[in-house]
Design a protein around this motif. Structure first.
Motif, short mmCIF file in Angstrom:
data_model
loop_
_atom_site.label_atom_id
_atom_site.label_comp_id
_atom_site.label_asym_id
_atom_site.label_seq_id
_atom_site.Cartn_x
_atom_site.Cartn_y
_atom_site.Cartn_z
N ARG A 35 0.86 -1.19 0.00
CA ARG A 35 0.00 0.00 0.00
C ARG A 35 0.90 1.23 0.00
O ARG A 35 1.94 1.24 0.66
CB ARG A 35 -0.90 0.01 1.23
N ALA A 36 0.47 2.29 -0.70
CA ALA A 36 1.28 3.51 -0.73
C ALA A 36 0.42 4.69 -1.15
O ALA A 36 -0.64 4.51 -1.77
CB ALA A 36 2.47 3.36 -1.66
N GLY A 160 15.21 4.62 -4.66
CA GLY A 160 14.62 4.38 -3.36
C GLY A 160 15.65 3.91 -2.36
O GLY A 160 16.85 3.97 -2.59
N ASP A 161 15.14 3.43 -1.23
CA ASP A 161 15.99 2.78 -0.24
C ASP A 161 15.27 1.53 0.22
O ASP A 161 15.22 0.55 -0.49
CB ASP A 161 16.40 3.72 0.89
N THR A 162 14.66 1.54 1.42
CA THR A 162 13.91 0.36 1.84
C THR A 162 12.75 0.08 0.91
O THR A 162 12.43 -1.07 0.62
CB THR A 162 13.40 0.55 3.28
N PHE A 163 12.11 1.14 0.44
CA PHE A 163 11.04 1.02 -0.55
C PHE A 163 11.33 1.94 -1.72
O PHE A 163 12.12 2.88 -1.61
CB PHE A 163 9.68 1.41 0.07
N LEU A 164 10.69 1.67 -2.82
CA LEU A 164 10.75 2.56 -3.96
C LEU A 164 10.15 3.91 -3.57
O LEU A 164 9.08 3.97 -2.98
CB LEU A 164 9.98 1.96 -5.14
N GLN A 165 10.86 4.99 -3.89
CA GLN A 165 10.41 6.33 -3.52
C GLN A 165 10.10 7.22 -4.71
O GLN A 165 9.24 8.09 -4.62
CB GLN A 165 11.48 7.02 -2.66
N ARG A 185 3.59 0.75 2.97
CA ARG A 185 3.44 -0.20 4.07
C ARG A 185 3.03 -1.56 3.53
O ARG A 185 2.34 -1.65 2.51
CB ARG A 185 2.42 0.32 5.08
N THR A 186 3.47 -2.59 4.21
CA THR A 186 3.19 -3.97 3.81
C THR A 186 2.42 -4.73 4.88
O THR A 186 2.18 -5.92 4.72
CB THR A 186 4.51 -4.71 3.52
N GLN A 187 2.06 -4.04 5.95
CA GLN A 187 1.29 -4.67 7.02
C GLN A 187 -0.10 -4.00 7.12
O GLN A 187 -0.22 -2.80 6.95
CB GLN A 187 2.03 -4.53 8.35
N PRO A 188 -1.13 -4.78 7.37
CA PRO A 188 -1.09 -6.24 7.52
C PRO A 188 -0.87 -6.92 6.19
O PRO A 188 -1.17 -6.36 5.14
CB PRO A 188 -2.48 -6.55 8.09
N PRO A 189 -0.35 -8.17 6.19
CA PRO A 189 -0.03 -8.86 4.94
C PRO A 189 -1.26 -9.41 4.23
O PRO A 189 -1.13 -9.95 3.13
CB PRO A 189 0.89 -9.99 5.41
N GLN A 190 -2.44 -9.27 4.83
CA GLN A 190 -3.66 -9.71 4.17
C GLN A 190 -4.59 -8.51 3.96
O GLN A 190 -4.48 -7.50 4.66
CB GLN A 190 -4.38 -10.80 4.97
N LEU A 191 -5.50 -8.64 3.00
CA LEU A 191 -6.42 -7.56 2.71
C LEU A 191 -7.52 -7.49 3.76
O LEU A 191 -7.98 -8.51 4.28
CB LEU A 191 -7.07 -7.77 1.34
#
Length: 201
Positions: A35-36, A160-165, A185-191
Motif C-alpha cells: 500500500r502507498a 529508493g531505499d527500503t522502498f521505492l520512492q 506499508r506492507t502490514q497487515p499482509p492480508q487484505l
C-alpha cells in the motif's frame, strides 16, 4: 492509461541496500500486499504548467492493482488478469476484458513481470543499469529495447531505499512523469474486508 498502470506496478521493485535484481524479486515475493500514497507530476510537451495529481494505490499479488486518484478529480483504475475497470468522477464503470482487447492484456503480462521484478523478463525487454548509492539507497534505470514499451517510453528511472520512492518516466512524445511514493506499508499482509471489496466483480 498504460503510463498510470506501469507507474503503479513498478512499486514492486522494493529494495534495501546494495542488492541484486534477483534479491529484489525474492523480497517482493515475500510481500503479498503493498500500500502507498502517490503524488504524480506530469510535464506535457507544449504546456507551460505541469499537471499534479494525488492518490493512493494497493497492489495485491493474488488480486491485482487498485489505483485511486483523489485530486484534482476522482479516478479509480482496477486491473487484474481478466479485466481493467476505470471509474471516473463517479460515472458508470468502463470495463475492458482480455477477450475484447487481447493486445492490452498481452501488455498486462509484461507489466506483471515488472510487478514481480522478474529478472529474466526485465533483461529481455530492458537494458538495465542498477546502482547501489550507499546508505541503503539505490537506483535502477530501465531503457526499453522491445515493443510495446520502446514505442511508449524512452527511459524509466527508479530510486529508493527500503522502498521505492521515486519513478521518472520519459515517453517518446517528449512528456515526462515524476511520481513520489510515500507512506509505503506492507502490514497487515492480508487484505481487509474493505480492500477485498475493491476487487469484487
Amino acid at each position: 492509461m498504460l503510463k498510470y498502470l506501469l507507474a503503479a506496478l513498478l512499486l514492486a521493485t522494493h529494495a534495501a541496500g546494495a542488492v541484486t535484481l534477483a534479491q529484489l524479486q525474492e523480497r517482493f515475493a515475500s510481500q503479498p500486499v503493498i500500500r502507498a500514497d502517490f503524488t504524480q507530476t506530469r510535464q506535457i510537451a507544449g504546456m507551460a504548467q505541469p499537471l499534479t495529481s494525488r492518490g493512493e494505490l494497493l497492489i495485491a499479488q493474488q488480486q491485482g492493482l487498485w489505483w485511486h486518484q483523489r485530486a484534482p478529480f476522482s479516478m479509480t483504475l482496477l486491473l487484474d488478469d481478466k479485466r481493467m475497470v476505470q471509474i471516473l468522477n463517479g460515472q458508470p464503470p468502463q470495463v475492458v476484458t482480455a477477450e475484447a482487447n487481447p493486445q492490452m492484456f498481452q501488455f498486462n503480462h509484461l507489466l506483471r513481470a515488472l510487478f514481480e521484478a522478474d529478472a529474466r523478463v526485465l533483461q529481455e525487454n530492458f537494458t538495465l543499469d542498477f546502482q547501489a548509492k550507499g546508505d541503503a539507497r539505490w537506483t535502477l534505470a530501465l531503457t526499453p529495447k522491445a515493443p510495446p514499451l520502446n514505442k511508449i517510453f524512452t527511459r524509466i528511472d527508479l530510486a529508493g531505499d527500503t522502498f521505492l520512492q521515486q519513478i521518472d518516466l520519459k515517453d517518446t512524445q517528449g512528456d515526462r512523469t515524476h511520481i513520489e511514493l510515500s507512506n509505503t506499508r506492507t502490514q497487515p499482509p492480508q487484505l481487509s474486508a474493505e480492500e477485498r471489496a475493491r476487487f469484487a466483480p
